[in-house]
Design a protein around this motif. Sequence first.
Motif, PDB file in Angstrom:
ATOM      1  N   TYR A 261      -3.336  40.918  64.303  1.00  0.00           N
ATOM      2  CA  TYR A 261      -4.153  40.398  64.982  1.00  0.00           C
ATOM      3  C   TYR A 261      -4.355  38.711  64.243  1.00  0.00           C
ATOM      4  CZ  TYR A 261      -6.212  44.573  67.179  1.00  0.00           C
ATOM      5  OH  TYR A 261      -6.577  45.691  67.905  1.00  0.00           O
ATOM      6  N   GLY A 262      -3.548  37.810  64.956  1.00  0.00           N
ATOM      7  CA  GLY A 262      -3.407  36.493  64.272  1.00  0.00           C
ATOM      8  C   GLY A 262      -4.691  35.685  64.198  1.00  0.00           C
ATOM      9  N   MET A 263      -5.233  35.580  65.355  1.00  0.00           N
ATOM     10  CA  MET A 263      -6.221  34.645  65.587  1.00  0.00           C
ATOM     11  C   MET A 263      -7.696  35.203  64.818  1.00  0.00           C
ATOM     12  SD  MET A 263      -8.191  33.426  69.260  1.00  0.00           S
ATOM     13  CE  MET A 263      -7.103  32.515  69.904  1.00  0.00           C
TER      14      MET A 263
ATOM     15  N   ASN B  15       4.646  40.886  70.803  1.00  0.00           N
ATOM     16  CA  ASN B  15       4.264  41.584  69.693  1.00  0.00           C
ATOM     17  C   ASN B  15       4.569  40.882  68.428  1.00  0.00           C
ATOM     18  OD1 ASN B  15       4.008  43.649  67.730  1.00  0.00           O
ATOM     19  ND2 ASN B  15       5.907  44.820  68.483  1.00  0.00           N
ATOM     20  N   ASN B  16       3.523  40.569  67.515  1.00  0.00           N
ATOM     21  CA  ASN B  16       3.694  39.834  66.258  1.00  0.00           C
ATOM     22  C   ASN B  16       3.229  40.643  65.156  1.00  0.00           C
ATOM     23  OD1 ASN B  16       1.190  39.415  66.290  1.00  0.00           O
ATOM     24  ND2 ASN B  16       1.090  37.304  66.592  1.00  0.00           N
ATOM     25  N   GLU B  17       2.896  41.928  65.520  1.00  0.00           N
ATOM     26  CA  GLU B  17       2.410  42.896  64.738  1.00  0.00           C
ATOM     27  C   GLU B  17       1.136  42.614  63.776  1.00  0.00           C
ATOM     28  OE1 GLU B  17       5.363  44.763  61.877  1.00  0.00           O
ATOM     29  OE2 GLU B  17       6.918  43.644  62.649  1.00  0.00           O
TER      30      GLU B  17
ATOM     31  N   PHE C 247      -2.946  24.828  70.143  1.00  0.00           N
ATOM     32  CA  PHE C 247      -3.527  25.379  68.878  1.00  0.00           C
ATOM     33  C   PHE C 247      -2.517  26.146  68.087  1.00  0.00           C
ATOM     34  CE2 PHE C 247      -4.801  29.784  68.670  1.00  0.00           C
ATOM     35  CZ  PHE C 247      -4.127  30.232  69.866  1.00  0.00           C
ATOM     36  N   LEU C 248      -1.147  26.554  68.676  1.00  0.00           N
ATOM     37  CA  LEU C 248      -0.339  27.226  67.832  1.00  0.00           C
ATOM     38  C   LEU C 248      -0.048  26.740  66.578  1.00  0.00           C
ATOM     39  CD1 LEU C 248       1.868  28.413  70.964  1.00  0.00           C
ATOM     40  CD2 LEU C 248       0.149  29.836  69.736  1.00  0.00           C
ATOM     41  N   CYS C 249       0.219  27.338  65.663  1.00  0.00           N
ATOM     42  CA  CYS C 249       0.506  26.848  64.251  1.00  0.00           C
ATOM     43  C   CYS C 249       2.167  26.593  64.197  1.00  0.00           C
ATOM     44  CB  CYS C 249       0.466  28.113  63.191  1.00  0.00           C
ATOM     45  SG  CYS C 249      -1.262  28.665  63.002  1.00  0.00           S
ATOM     46  N   PRO C 250       2.606  25.578  63.475  1.00  0.00           N
ATOM     47  CA  PRO C 250       3.737  25.422  63.519  1.00  0.00           C
ATOM     48  C   PRO C 250       4.943  26.562  63.217  1.00  0.00           C
ATOM     49  CG  PRO C 250       2.881  23.806  62.147  1.00  0.00           C
ATOM     50  CD  PRO C 250       1.847  25.066  62.397  1.00  0.00           C
ATOM     51  N   GLY C 251       5.895  26.604  64.332  1.00  0.00           N
ATOM     52  CA  GLY C 251       6.831  27.873  64.167  1.00  0.00           C
ATOM     53  C   GLY C 251       6.383  29.102  64.845  1.00  0.00           C
ATOM     54  N   CYS C 252       5.105  29.186  65.227  1.00  0.00           N
ATOM     55  CA  CYS C 252       4.645  30.366  66.157  1.00  0.00           C
ATOM     56  C   CYS C 252       5.505  30.685  67.043  1.00  0.00           C
ATOM     57  CB  CYS C 252       3.494  30.055  66.340  1.00  0.00           C
ATOM     58  SG  CYS C 252       2.607  31.474  67.468  1.00  0.00           S
ATOM     59  N   GLY C 253       6.085  31.997  67.131  1.00  0.00           N
ATOM     60  CA  GLY C 253       7.021  32.522  68.326  1.00  0.00           C
ATOM     61  C   GLY C 253       6.422  32.391  69.533  1.00  0.00           C
ATOM     62  N   HIS C 254       4.980  32.329  69.886  1.00  0.00           N
ATOM     63  CA  HIS C 254       4.405  32.335  70.962  1.00  0.00           C
ATOM     64  C   HIS C 254       4.803  31.118  71.653  1.00  0.00           C
ATOM     65  CE1 HIS C 254       2.463  36.110  69.616  1.00  0.00           C
ATOM     66  NE2 HIS C 254       1.440  35.410  69.725  1.00  0.00           N
ATOM     67  N   GLY C 255       5.066  30.230  71.317  1.00  0.00           N
ATOM     68  CA  GLY C 255       5.343  28.989  72.192  1.00  0.00           C
ATOM     69  C   GLY C 255       7.011  29.242  72.769  1.00  0.00           C
TER      70      GLY C 255
ATOM     71  N   GLY D  24      -6.963  36.511  71.949  1.00  0.00           N
ATOM     72  CA  GLY D  24      -5.963  36.337  70.755  1.00  0.00           C
ATOM     73  C   GLY D  24      -5.145  35.152  70.816  1.00  0.00           C
ATOM     74  N   CYS D  25      -4.116  34.998  69.971  1.00  0.00           N
ATOM     75  CA  CYS D  25      -3.333  33.814  69.963  1.00  0.00           C
ATOM     76  C   CYS D  25      -2.497  33.953  71.270  1.00  0.00           C
ATOM     77  CB  CYS D  25      -2.286  33.890  68.940  1.00  0.00           C
ATOM     78  SG  CYS D  25      -3.471  33.392  67.114  1.00  0.00           S
ATOM     79  N   ALA D  26      -2.021  35.283  71.755  1.00  0.00           N
ATOM     80  CA  ALA D  26      -1.067  35.269  73.162  1.00  0.00           C
ATOM     81  C   ALA D  26      -2.081  35.069  74.249  1.00  0.00           C
ATOM     82  CB  ALA D  26      -0.707  36.563  73.026  1.00  0.00           C
TER      83      ALA D  26
ATOM     84  N   ASP E  80       6.848  35.992  66.258  1.00  0.00           N
ATOM     85  CA  ASP E  80       6.597  36.003  64.956  1.00  0.00           C
ATOM     86  C   ASP E  80       5.410  35.096  64.648  1.00  0.00           C
ATOM     87  OD1 ASP E  80       8.720  37.007  63.743  1.00  0.00           O
ATOM     88  OD2 ASP E  80      10.044  35.101  63.972  1.00  0.00           O
ATOM     89  N   CYS E  81       4.344  35.697  63.786  1.00  0.00           N
ATOM     90  CA  CYS E  81       3.192  34.985  63.330  1.00  0.00           C
ATOM     91  C   CYS E  81       3.550  34.547  61.964  1.00  0.00           C
ATOM     92  CB  CYS E  81       1.989  35.980  63.231  1.00  0.00           C
ATOM     93  SG  CYS E  81       0.393  35.244  62.484  1.00  0.00           S
ATOM     94  N   THR E  82       3.895  33.195  61.903  1.00  0.00           N
ATOM     95  CA  THR E  82       4.481  32.679  60.831  1.00  0.00           C
ATOM     96  C   THR E  82       3.289  32.405  59.795  1.00  0.00           C
ATOM     97  OG1 THR E  82       4.270  30.492  62.129  1.00  0.00           O
ATOM     98  CG2 THR E  82       6.473  31.675  61.820  1.00  0.00           C
ATOM     99  N   GLU E  83       2.275  31.828  60.246  1.00  0.00           N
ATOM    100  CA  GLU E  83       1.184  31.406  59.414  1.00  0.00           C
ATOM    101  C   GLU E  83       0.278  32.641  58.694  1.00  0.00           C
ATOM    102  OE1 GLU E  83       1.276  28.288  58.895  1.00  0.00           O
ATOM    103  OE2 GLU E  83      -0.401  28.316  57.252  1.00  0.00           O
ATOM    104  N   ILE E  84       0.060  33.689  59.201  1.00  0.00           N
ATOM    105  CA  ILE E  84      -0.923  34.853  58.849  1.00  0.00           C
ATOM    106  C   ILE E  84       0.093  35.944  58.493  1.00  0.00           C
ATOM    107  CG2 ILE E  84      -2.611  36.426  59.320  1.00  0.00           C
ATOM    108  CD1 ILE E  84      -3.772  33.497  59.554  1.00  0.00           C
ATOM    109  N   PHE E  85       0.819  36.366  59.271  1.00  0.00           N
ATOM    110  CA  PHE E  85       1.609  37.594  58.992  1.00  0.00           C
ATOM    111  C   PHE E  85       2.783  37.250  57.888  1.00  0.00           C
ATOM    112  CE2 PHE E  85       4.659  41.076  59.962  1.00  0.00           C
ATOM    113  CZ  PHE E  85       3.920  42.379  59.823  1.00  0.00           C
TER     114      PHE E  85
HETATM  115  S1  SF4 Z   1      -2.310  32.727  63.647  1.00  0.00           S
HETATM  116 FE1  SF4 Z   1      -0.029  33.491  63.881  1.00  0.00          FE
HETATM  117  S2  SF4 Z   1       0.273  34.273  66.090  1.00  0.00           S
HETATM  118 FE2  SF4 Z   1      -1.710  32.973  65.879  1.00  0.00          FE
HETATM  119  S3  SF4 Z   1      -0.797  30.778  66.331  1.00  0.00           S
HETATM  120 FE3  SF4 Z   1      -0.697  30.873  64.018  1.00  0.00          FE
HETATM  121  S4  SF4 Z   1       1.388  31.692  63.723  1.00  0.00           S
HETATM  122 FE4  SF4 Z   1       0.868  32.219  65.756  1.00  0.00          FE
END
Ligand code: SF4
Length: 279
Positions: A132-134, A128-130, A23-31, A58-60, A207-212
């Motif tokens: 609450y992304g999800m 730590n992506n600074e 479910f991660l967004c493209p470029g999300c650092g969590h992957g 959360g996303c993590a 990095d939370c690319t999509e939200i933050f």
């Molecule tokens: S919302 Fe942010 S942290 Fe969550 S999956 Fe998308 S880019 Fe990653």
Amino acid sequence: MSIDTAAAFDVTDYLRKQMMPHFLCPGCGHGMALRALLWAIHDLEIDKDALAVVSGIGCAGRLSAYIDANTFHVTHGRPIAYATGLALARPDLHVVVITGDGDCLAIGGNHLIHACRRNLKLTCLMLNNEVYGMTGGQVSPTTSQSRLTTTTPLGNAEPHFDACALATAAGAGFVGREVTRHVPKLKELIKAGLRHEGFAFIEILSDCTEIFGRKNEMGSSPEMMMRQKSELRPSAYRDTVDTPFRANDLPTGILARNDRPEYGAAYRSAAAAARNGAR
Ligand code: SF4
């Protein structure tokens, strides 16, 4: 299940293919953080049956669902509490916690500081992506000052937590920090944490690319990764960085280490002594 750990690392050997696509967004650092963890598991030749991964919300927290091992997706802020019981009951397992900055430092903040103090063998990875992304991009305890989030539309006025300083002050036996940009270095840091006989806390700057990133106009995923590196340089080399929001030069690698007694071994020793009538 055993796999051929002498073979080259193939991340798909460690993933639940039936859970794809993720479910991660493209470029999300969590992957990248997940890849580093699984690579470390491979290098250390840890059998999947001997691995337990506990994650919160959360996303993590979602990452445990993708790992082909014993996994637990538990309530918000409580993965360390669940993992504590598991590690005490099953000292034969490698118990890993995956948690986010909100999960670990806000809702779960008390669990973290007491896990550091207790020193039970667990490996805690805090991504730590600074933000609450999800849940939509709310401010978290690690959001840098001035950053925009959905709950700080005028810019965050609070100072952020230095999670590693907090863990060190609370007595964690092993404290480290790395960025997702350096996956091989992150993998080595996680290996050192997994080997540590006590509570190992590792902060991973992701990095939370999509939200933050989008909210703060931080550019594409590669641009955000470049920023991870430049913001960690000494101030003298910051002249090319537009806005160094993180106020300090965050060090990386192993930041603190001590070899004080591990709680589980001490508890089992006391229990054995009681059984033998020594107490
Ligand atoms: S919302 Fe942010 S942290 Fe969550 S999956 Fe998308 S880019 Fe990653």
